[in-house]
Design a protein around this motif. Structure first.
Motif, PDB file in Angstrom:
ATOM      1  N   GLU A 183     -60.863-136.194  10.610  1.00 56.88           N
ATOM      2  CA  GLU A 183     -61.718-137.076  11.414  1.00 56.88           C
ATOM      3  C   GLU A 183     -62.134-136.331  12.681  1.00 56.88           C
ATOM      4  OE1 GLU A 183     -59.898-140.761  12.425  1.00 56.88           O
ATOM      5  OE2 GLU A 183     -59.262-141.208  10.372  1.00 56.88           O
ATOM      6  N   ASP A 184     -63.405-136.426  13.016  1.00 58.22           N
ATOM      7  CA  ASP A 184     -63.903-135.792  14.239  1.00 58.22           C
ATOM      8  C   ASP A 184     -64.881-136.756  14.895  1.00 58.22           C
ATOM      9  OD1 ASP A 184     -64.513-133.823  16.203  1.00 58.22           O
ATOM     10  OD2 ASP A 184     -64.284-132.235  14.712  1.00 58.22           O
ATOM     11  N   GLN A 185     -65.123-136.561  16.180  1.00 53.94           N
ATOM     12  CA  GLN A 185     -66.091-137.394  16.886  1.00 53.94           C
ATOM     13  C   GLN A 185     -66.616-136.667  18.115  1.00 53.94           C
ATOM     14  OE1 GLN A 185     -62.309-140.018  17.877  1.00 53.94           O
ATOM     15  NE2 GLN A 185     -64.117-141.024  18.645  1.00 53.94           N
ATOM     16  N   PHE A 186     -67.806-137.074  18.546  1.00 56.86           N
ATOM     17  CA  PHE A 186     -68.408-136.488  19.735  1.00 56.86           C
ATOM     18  C   PHE A 186     -67.731-137.072  20.971  1.00 56.86           C
ATOM     19  CE2 PHE A 186     -71.828-136.298  16.530  1.00 56.86           C
ATOM     20  CZ  PHE A 186     -72.020-134.923  16.505  1.00 56.86           C
ATOM     21  N   GLY A 187     -67.255-136.197  21.860  1.00 55.74           N
ATOM     22  CA  GLY A 187     -66.426-136.648  22.968  1.00 55.74           C
ATOM     23  C   GLY A 187     -67.123-136.814  24.296  1.00 55.74           C
ATOM     24  N   ASP A 188     -68.340-136.299  24.444  1.00 56.64           N
ATOM     25  CA  ASP A 188     -69.001-136.412  25.755  1.00 56.64           C
ATOM     26  C   ASP A 188     -70.485-136.721  25.607  1.00 56.64           C
ATOM     27  OD1 ASP A 188     -69.678-133.944  24.721  1.00 56.64           O
ATOM     28  OD2 ASP A 188     -68.655-132.779  26.265  1.00 56.64           O
ATOM     29  N   LEU A 189     -70.806-137.514  24.583  1.00 57.83           N
ATOM     30  CA  LEU A 189     -72.184-137.915  24.344  1.00 57.83           C
ATOM     31  C   LEU A 189     -72.359-139.336  24.881  1.00 57.83           C
ATOM     32  CD1 LEU A 189     -74.865-137.065  22.992  1.00 57.83           C
ATOM     33  CD2 LEU A 189     -74.024-138.113  20.889  1.00 57.83           C
ATOM     34  N   GLY A 190     -72.814-139.431  26.132  1.00 57.70           N
ATOM     35  CA  GLY A 190     -72.929-140.739  26.759  1.00 57.70           C
ATOM     36  C   GLY A 190     -73.225-140.629  28.236  1.00 57.70           C
ATOM     37  N   ILE A 191     -72.697-141.572  29.025  1.00 57.10           N
ATOM     38  CA  ILE A 191     -72.981-141.597  30.463  1.00 57.10           C
ATOM     39  C   ILE A 191     -71.685-141.751  31.250  1.00 57.10           C
ATOM     40  CG2 ILE A 191     -75.267-142.623  30.127  1.00 57.10           C
ATOM     41  CD1 ILE A 191     -73.973-145.253  31.244  1.00 57.10           C
ATOM     42  N   GLU A 192     -71.707-141.238  32.466  1.00 54.24           N
ATOM     43  CA  GLU A 192     -70.617-141.459  33.405  1.00 54.24           C
ATOM     44  C   GLU A 192     -71.041-142.560  34.373  1.00 54.24           C
ATOM     45  OE1 GLU A 192     -67.585-138.748  36.021  1.00 54.24           O
ATOM     46  OE2 GLU A 192     -69.728-138.309  36.211  1.00 54.24           O
ATOM     47  N   GLU A 193     -70.180-143.574  34.525  1.00 57.49           N
ATOM     48  CA  GLU A 193     -70.469-144.670  35.443  1.00 57.49           C
ATOM     49  C   GLU A 193     -70.138-144.263  36.876  1.00 57.49           C
ATOM     50  OE1 GLU A 193     -72.036-147.179  34.600  1.00 57.49           O
ATOM     51  OE2 GLU A 193     -71.568-147.765  32.535  1.00 57.49           O
ATOM     52  N   ALA A 194     -70.549-145.095  37.831  1.00 56.44           N
ATOM     53  CA  ALA A 194     -70.328-144.799  39.248  1.00 56.44           C
ATOM     54  C   ALA A 194     -68.845-144.713  39.584  1.00 56.44           C
ATOM     55  CB  ALA A 194     -71.011-145.865  40.115  1.00 56.44           C
ATOM     56  N   ASP A 195     -68.010-145.444  38.844  1.00 53.06           N
ATOM     57  CA  ASP A 195     -66.570-145.409  39.118  1.00 53.06           C
ATOM     58  C   ASP A 195     -65.862-144.249  38.419  1.00 53.06           C
ATOM     59  OD1 ASP A 195     -66.592-146.177  36.483  1.00 53.06           O
ATOM     60  OD2 ASP A 195     -65.556-148.088  36.787  1.00 53.06           O
ATOM     61  N   GLY A 196     -66.652-143.388  37.740  1.00 58.35           N
ATOM     62  CA  GLY A 196     -66.071-142.228  37.064  1.00 58.35           C
ATOM     63  C   GLY A 196     -65.692-142.476  35.621  1.00 58.35           C
ATOM     64  N   SER A 197     -65.792-143.722  35.163  1.00 60.57           N
ATOM     65  CA  SER A 197     -65.470-144.015  33.766  1.00 60.57           C
ATOM     66  C   SER A 197     -66.598-143.516  32.864  1.00 60.57           C
ATOM     67  CB  SER A 197     -65.248-145.514  33.567  1.00 60.57           C
ATOM     68  OG  SER A 197     -66.432-146.234  33.847  1.00 60.57           O
ATOM     69  N   PHE A 198     -66.289-143.362  31.585  1.00 60.07           N
ATOM     70  CA  PHE A 198     -67.253-142.809  30.640  1.00 60.07           C
ATOM     71  C   PHE A 198     -67.536-143.811  29.534  1.00 60.07           C
ATOM     72  CE2 PHE A 198     -67.985-140.526  26.592  1.00 60.07           C
ATOM     73  CZ  PHE A 198     -69.171-139.889  26.914  1.00 60.07           C
ATOM     74  N   GLN A 199     -68.803-143.973  29.203  1.00 62.69           N
ATOM     75  CA  GLN A 199     -69.210-144.781  28.060  1.00 62.69           C
ATOM     76  C   GLN A 199     -69.981-143.899  27.095  1.00 62.69           C
ATOM     77  OE1 GLN A 199     -70.443-149.009  28.365  1.00 62.69           O
ATOM     78  NE2 GLN A 199     -70.889-148.487  30.498  1.00 62.69           N
ATOM     79  N   ASP A 200     -69.544-143.880  25.830  1.00 60.79           N
ATOM     80  CA  ASP A 200     -70.306-143.108  24.861  1.00 60.79           C
ATOM     81  C   ASP A 200     -71.462-143.946  24.333  1.00 60.79           C
ATOM     82  OD1 ASP A 200     -69.306-144.757  22.774  1.00 60.79           O
ATOM     83  OD2 ASP A 200     -67.586-143.420  22.477  1.00 60.79           O
ATOM     84  N   LEU A 201     -72.278-143.359  23.482  1.00 65.78           N
ATOM     85  CA  LEU A 201     -73.481-144.036  23.014  1.00 65.78           C
ATOM     86  C   LEU A 201     -73.170-145.223  22.110  1.00 65.78           C
ATOM     87  CD1 LEU A 201     -75.941-141.071  22.350  1.00 65.78           C
ATOM     88  CD2 LEU A 201     -75.550-142.376  24.446  1.00 65.78           C
ATOM     89  N   PHE A 202     -71.966-145.236  21.546  1.00 64.87           N
ATOM     90  CA  PHE A 202     -71.556-146.393  20.754  1.00 64.87           C
ATOM     91  C   PHE A 202     -71.197-147.558  21.672  1.00 64.87           C
ATOM     92  CE2 PHE A 202     -70.274-142.549  18.360  1.00 64.87           C
ATOM     93  CZ  PHE A 202     -71.176-142.669  17.302  1.00 64.87           C
ATOM     94  N   ASP A 203     -70.498-147.271  22.771  1.00 68.45           N
ATOM     95  CA  ASP A 203     -70.179-148.305  23.755  1.00 68.45           C
ATOM     96  C   ASP A 203     -71.460-148.955  24.284  1.00 68.45           C
ATOM     97  OD1 ASP A 203     -67.439-147.654  23.638  1.00 68.45           O
ATOM     98  OD2 ASP A 203     -67.664-146.136  25.193  1.00 68.45           O
ATOM     99  N   MET A 204     -72.478-148.140  24.488  1.00 62.50           N
ATOM    100  CA  MET A 204     -73.740-148.609  25.056  1.00 62.50           C
ATOM    101  C   MET A 204     -74.651-149.262  24.016  1.00 62.50           C
ATOM    102  SD  MET A 204     -74.427-145.213  27.337  1.00 62.50           S
ATOM    103  CE  MET A 204     -75.993-145.786  27.977  1.00 62.50           C
ATOM    104  N   GLU A 205     -74.209-149.261  22.763  1.00 57.62           N
ATOM    105  CA  GLU A 205     -74.964-149.835  21.645  1.00 57.62           C
ATOM    106  C   GLU A 205     -76.302-149.139  21.437  1.00 57.62           C
ATOM    107  OE1 GLU A 205     -75.140-154.052  22.255  1.00 57.62           O
ATOM    108  OE2 GLU A 205     -73.000-154.312  21.826  1.00 57.62           O
ATOM    109  N   LEU A 206     -76.344-147.844  21.769  1.00 53.80           N
ATOM    110  CA  LEU A 206     -77.529-147.035  21.504  1.00 53.80           C
ATOM    111  C   LEU A 206     -77.471-146.404  20.118  1.00 53.80           C
ATOM    112  CD1 LEU A 206     -77.970-145.316  24.981  1.00 53.80           C
ATOM    113  CD2 LEU A 206     -79.313-147.196  24.023  1.00 53.80           C
TER     114      LEU A 206
END
Length: 224
Positions: free
Chosen positions: A90-113
């Motif tokens: 199993e593999d997955q993309f680990g940094d494909l997404g956005i960093e929020e102002a508080d430093g947290s990370f949301q990937d493109l699946f979290d963002m429903e893109l």
């Protein structure tokens, strides 16, 4: 059988290529024949952009029965010994997404893109069912990144979000292209270091490369 071996650098699979030169018949650049079987080596370059482009180009121009992605990796999982060789299932993309102002990370699946279950993803992961029949190595999960983790803070954030064993810079790209093109695939990784605050003195790159190439040679001998 026609097998394509994909590695980011010649450094990682140098001994394997020397084996192919000695025991197969070279008949082109990085192309080797033995009877009805052939092995081709693609040195894709480091990172996702080059890997995805180079592999896609190969698959548009040629047909293969199997793709084997081979290389070294860092381990998040400290239960894995340096020099261990594993099959990534199993593999997955680990940094494909956005960093929020508080430093947290949301990937493109979290963002429903991207649909986390839209082909070839399953819950946001690339699961390699085509390699299920290969049981000669311990299994591992992995994260593919464009920036190798090298600080305690960034590693903590990754481990908080993803529970995986290994980190590489190409694996998910190979899975993605291979699954889109419906070509069976294996990903084989040898652990050269632990994912920790960057400390090259603790790395065992030569050991990892030695063990990786031993497995590749044994695999070719078994297949052919």
């Amino acid at each position: 059988m026609k097998v394509l071996f994909v590695a980011a650098t010649t450094f990682e699979i140098g001994p394997f290529q020397e084996f192919l030169k000695a025991y197969f018949i070279p008949f082109g650049e990085n192309l080797y024949q033995r009877g009805d079987h052939s092995c081709e080596v693609l040195v894709s370059g480091v990172g996702l952009p080059s890997t995805i482009f180079q592999l896609s180009q190969k698959l548009f121009q040629n047909e293969y029965d199997l793709i084997i992605n081979a290389g070294i990796a860092g381990a998040f999982n400290r239960q894995i010994e340096l020099g261990s060789v594993l099959q990534v299932t199993e593999d997955q993309f680990g940094d494909l997404g956005i960093e929020e102002a508080d430093g947290s990370f949301q990937d493109l699946f979290d963002m429903e893109l991207i649909d986390p279950n839209g082909f070839p993803f399953q819950k946001g992961k690339l699961i390699n069912t085509s390699g299920a029949g290969f049981d000669f190595l311990p299994k591992a999960t992995a994260l593919t990144v464009q920036k190798v983790s090298g600080s305690t803070a960034s590693i903590a954030k990754i481990q908080e979000k993803y529970t995986v064993d290994l980190e590489s810079m190409e694996g998910a790209g190979v899975f993605y292209v291979a699954q889109q093109c419906k070509v069976p695939t294996l990903q084989i990784r040898a652990v050269s270091n632990y994912v920790e605050a960057r400390n090259r003195d603790a790395w065992e790159i030569q050991l990892a490369i030695e063990k990786l190439n031993e497995v590749l040679i044994e695999l070719v001998q078994t297949i052919f």
